[in-house]
Design an enzyme around this catalytic site. Structure first.
Site, mmCIF file in Angstrom:
data_model
loop_
_atom_site.group_PDB
_atom_site.id
_atom_site.type_symbol
_atom_site.label_atom_id
_atom_site.label_comp_id
_atom_site.label_asym_id
_atom_site.label_seq_id
_atom_site.Cartn_x
_atom_site.Cartn_y
_atom_site.Cartn_z
ATOM 1 N N GLU A 170 -3.326 -4.217 19.831
ATOM 2 C CA GLU A 170 -2.470 -4.472 18.656
ATOM 3 C C GLU A 170 -1.436 -3.371 18.466
ATOM 4 O OE1 GLU A 170 -4.859 -5.097 15.199
ATOM 5 O OE2 GLU A 170 -3.301 -4.438 13.820
ATOM 6 N N ARG A 203 -13.085 -4.983 16.082
ATOM 7 C CA ARG A 203 -12.011 -4.048 16.411
ATOM 8 C C ARG A 203 -12.619 -2.660 16.577
ATOM 9 N NH1 ARG A 203 -7.199 -1.664 12.601
ATOM 10 N NH2 ARG A 203 -8.933 -0.316 11.988
ATOM 11 N N GLU A 259 -8.377 -11.339 10.481
ATOM 12 C CA GLU A 259 -8.929 -10.020 10.195
ATOM 13 C C GLU A 259 -9.576 -10.074 8.808
ATOM 14 O OE1 GLU A 259 -6.010 -6.953 9.542
ATOM 15 O OE2 GLU A 259 -7.362 -5.396 10.269
ATOM 16 N N GLU A 267 2.048 -6.766 11.677
ATOM 17 C CA GLU A 267 1.578 -6.551 10.305
ATOM 18 C C GLU A 267 2.633 -5.888 9.424
ATOM 19 O OE1 GLU A 267 -1.878 -4.141 11.331
ATOM 20 O OE2 GLU A 267 -0.970 -2.447 10.317
ATOM 21 N N ARG A 298 0.948 -11.325 13.549
ATOM 22 C CA ARG A 298 -0.024 -10.622 12.703
ATOM 23 C C ARG A 298 0.393 -10.462 11.251
ATOM 24 N NH1 ARG A 298 -4.243 -8.842 12.172
ATOM 25 N NH2 ARG A 298 -3.901 -6.617 11.926
ATOM 26 N N ASP A 312 -6.446 -1.377 18.036
ATOM 27 C CA ASP A 312 -5.169 -1.221 17.330
ATOM 28 C C ASP A 312 -4.559 0.131 17.718
ATOM 29 O OD1 ASP A 312 -3.087 -1.142 15.528
ATOM 30 O OD2 ASP A 312 -4.310 -1.645 13.767
ATOM 31 N N TYR A 321 -8.100 7.827 13.335
ATOM 32 C CA TYR A 321 -6.988 7.223 12.617
ATOM 33 C C TYR A 321 -7.295 5.774 12.253
ATOM 34 C CZ TYR A 321 -5.408 4.393 16.574
ATOM 35 O OH TYR A 321 -5.315 3.456 17.561
ATOM 36 N N ASN A 340 0.819 -1.210 0.000
ATOM 37 C CA ASN A 340 0.000 0.000 0.000
ATOM 38 C C ASN A 340 0.859 1.268 0.000
ATOM 39 O OD1 ASN A 340 -2.299 1.537 0.129
ATOM 40 N ND2 ASN A 340 -2.869 0.950 2.215
ATOM 41 N N HIS A 378 -1.657 1.121 16.635
ATOM 42 C CA HIS A 378 -0.944 1.551 15.429
ATOM 43 C C HIS A 378 0.422 2.155 15.729
ATOM 44 C CE1 HIS A 378 -1.761 1.975 11.057
ATOM 45 N NE2 HIS A 378 -2.659 1.069 11.370
ATOM 46 N N TRP A 386 2.442 6.654 12.343
ATOM 47 C CA TRP A 386 1.034 6.593 11.956
ATOM 48 C C TRP A 386 0.443 5.243 12.346
ATOM 49 C CZ3 TRP A 386 -1.814 3.658 8.238
ATOM 50 C CH2 TRP A 386 -3.182 4.029 8.181
HETATM 51 C C1 CS2 Z 1 -4.433 -1.855 10.045
HETATM 52 C C2 CS2 Z 1 -4.259 -1.720 8.551
HETATM 53 O O1 CS2 Z 1 -5.660 -3.789 9.527
HETATM 54 C C3 CS2 Z 1 -5.003 -3.226 10.375
HETATM 55 O O2 CS2 Z 1 -4.788 -3.674 11.483
HETATM 56 O O3 CS2 Z 1 -3.358 -1.591 10.845
HETATM 57 O O4 CS2 Z 1 -5.467 -1.225 8.084
HETATM 58 C C4 CS2 Z 1 -3.109 -0.836 8.062
HETATM 59 O O5 CS2 Z 1 -3.285 0.471 8.480
HETATM 60 C C5 CS2 Z 1 -3.062 -0.881 6.549
HETATM 61 O O6 CS2 Z 1 -2.929 -2.209 6.120
HETATM 62 C C6 CS2 Z 1 -1.908 -0.079 5.984
HETATM 63 O O7 CS2 Z 1 -1.848 -0.284 4.598
HETATM 64 MG MG MG Z 2 -3.166 -2.984 12.497
#
Ligand code: CS2
Ligand code: MG
Length: 399
Positions: A233, A147, A336, A259, A280, A207, A159, A37, A209, A399
């Site tokens: 998360e 979530r 997810e 992730e 994850r 999350d 966010y 992404n 983040h 972010w």
């Molecule tokens: C997020 C994602 O799914 C999640 O847990 O953290 O939406 C993430 O922000 C995006 O995959 C970024 O491309």
């Molecule tokens: Mg996430």
């Protein structure tokens, strides 16, 4: 059997996806997802210029050997671009092998360990009434776990969700604002209200983040304990794996991380010291089905479960690979699942199904995904970026 061609398909049916299609001399083809992404073109170039030429003429059945050749042979190891490119090749070769065997991929991974794959969906709102509506909408769609993301008083944007102005922005990211103190004060109040409205039984996730320091994360985990989260998360930017020792020592709130990780090395301390509860990573960003399987086997030794990353920016090809793994591995935790638009599902017709909040990969041979190349071509790539985040004084923040 020989690989005779491999095409990199870049398409934007509402959002961008990168797909590798590997073709063999026997007419069997395989698909792999390489979507990164906001950095899609880097993976397109890596695949087209440096990977496809190396695949031509090789035996598609040699999956592990091809993986090692691409990983070790590049000399420059790891990183999201490299690992997304290798993931697409690995996944496409598993697709081919399973099609040749005339079996759905999960059968080659050991067969089903369960009947269906439990999911969680995303709810978010700027305030409590909006958030409650969003939770009710997910429950009506059948999701068994939710979530919860929410606006923070004093901040402009929620966010972790797509903003309405995304498409028009072209090549510039949305700038979000952030205040960790306000967030830490607000979130326990939100979970208190959600528990009062929806009761004690609904599995709830959150999350963070990557936005907190270890001591902030430890405090948040402790403050959220009364609300019995399924997990918290990405509480810190976990490149510093040792930081999780402090968080773990102070809270029993389950932790999920990974992730943005690309290899098992990113998890070494987290898993071997049992500092987290869920891994994850996405098939798409972790080098494919082969290394994901190894990660889950490693994690299983420490009672750590799977929670494969499944936002909308994982294409249906990447989702299908995830669902086959979910069905097959023993230490499955949760999947997810955000779903895709009808247009995306038309570009990537898939055999997997979502029923009563649970996924099943279907019984089609291989991954069970067909790419409509004409429709893909009718929806070209348009540059789009993830948001960036700034504190209220203008400092860039995670972010
Ligand atoms: C997020 C994602 O799914 C999640 O847990 O953290 O939406 C993430 O922000 C995006 O995959 C970024 O491309
Ligand atoms: Mg996430």
């Amino acid at each position: 059997m020989k690989i005779v061609d491999a095409k990199v398909v870049l398409t934007g049916p509402g959002r961008n996806f990168v797909t590798l299609k590997v073709e063999t001399d026997e007419g069997v083809t395989g698909l792999g997802d390489a979507t990164l992404n906001g950095r899609e073109l880097a993976v397109v170039g890596y695949l087209r210029d440096h990977v496809v030429p190396l695949l031509l003429g090789s035996d598609p059945h040699r999956i592990e050997d091809t993986w090692q050749f691409l990983y070790r042979g590049a000399y420059w190891r790891r990183g999201p671009v490299t690992m997304a490119a290798i993931a697409a090749v690995d996944t496409a070769l598993w697709d081919i092998k399973a099609k040749v065997a005339n079996l759905p991929l999960y059968q080659l991974l050991g067969g089903a360990s369960r009947d269906r794959v439990r999911t969680y969906g995303h709810a978010s709102g700027r305030n409590l009434p909006e958030l409650f509506d969003s939770i009710r909408a997910r429950l009506a769609e059948g999701y068994p776990a939710i979530r919860v993301q929410t606006g923070v008083p004093g901040l402009k944007l929620v966010y972790g969700v797509r903003h309405a102005q995304d498409p028009g922005l072209g090549a510039r990211p949305v700038v979000e604002d952030w205040d960790t103190g306000a967030y830490l004060r607000n979130l326990p109040r939100v979970f208190d209200a959600v528990r009062q409205e929806f009761g004690p039984d609904l599995p709830l996730l959150h999350d963070a983040h990557h936005r907190l320091t270890p001591s902030q994360a430890a405090r948040l985990g402790k403050d959220l304990e009364p609300y019995d989260l399924f997990w918290l998360e990405d509480c810190t930017p976990a490149e510093n794996q040792e930081a999780l020792r402090l968080v773990r020592a102070h809270t029993t709130t389950p932790l999920a991380i990974g992730e943005v990780f690309n290899t098992v090395f990113d998890y070494q301390t987290l898993v071997s010291e049992q500092l987290i509860d869920y891994v994850r990573s996405a098939v798409t960003h972790f080098g494919g089905v082969s290394p994901m399987r190894k990660l889950f086997d490693f994690a299983a030794q420490y009672q750590i479960k799977s929670a494969i990353h499944g936002p909308e920016d994982i294409s249906p090809v990447g989702m299908a690979a995830a669902i086959h793994l979910d069905l097959a591995i023993h230490n499955f935790g949760i999947q997810e699942y955000s779903g895709h638009t009808d247009l995306t599902n038309a570009v990537f017709r898939h055999a997997y199904t979502f029923t009563d909040g649970h996924l099943h990969p279907g019984e089609a041979p291989g991954l069970g995904v067909e790419l409509d190349e004409e429709l893909a071509a009718a929806h070209p790539y348009e540059p789009a970026y993830l948001p960036v985040n700034r504190l209220q004084d203008g400092t860039v923040h995670d972010w």
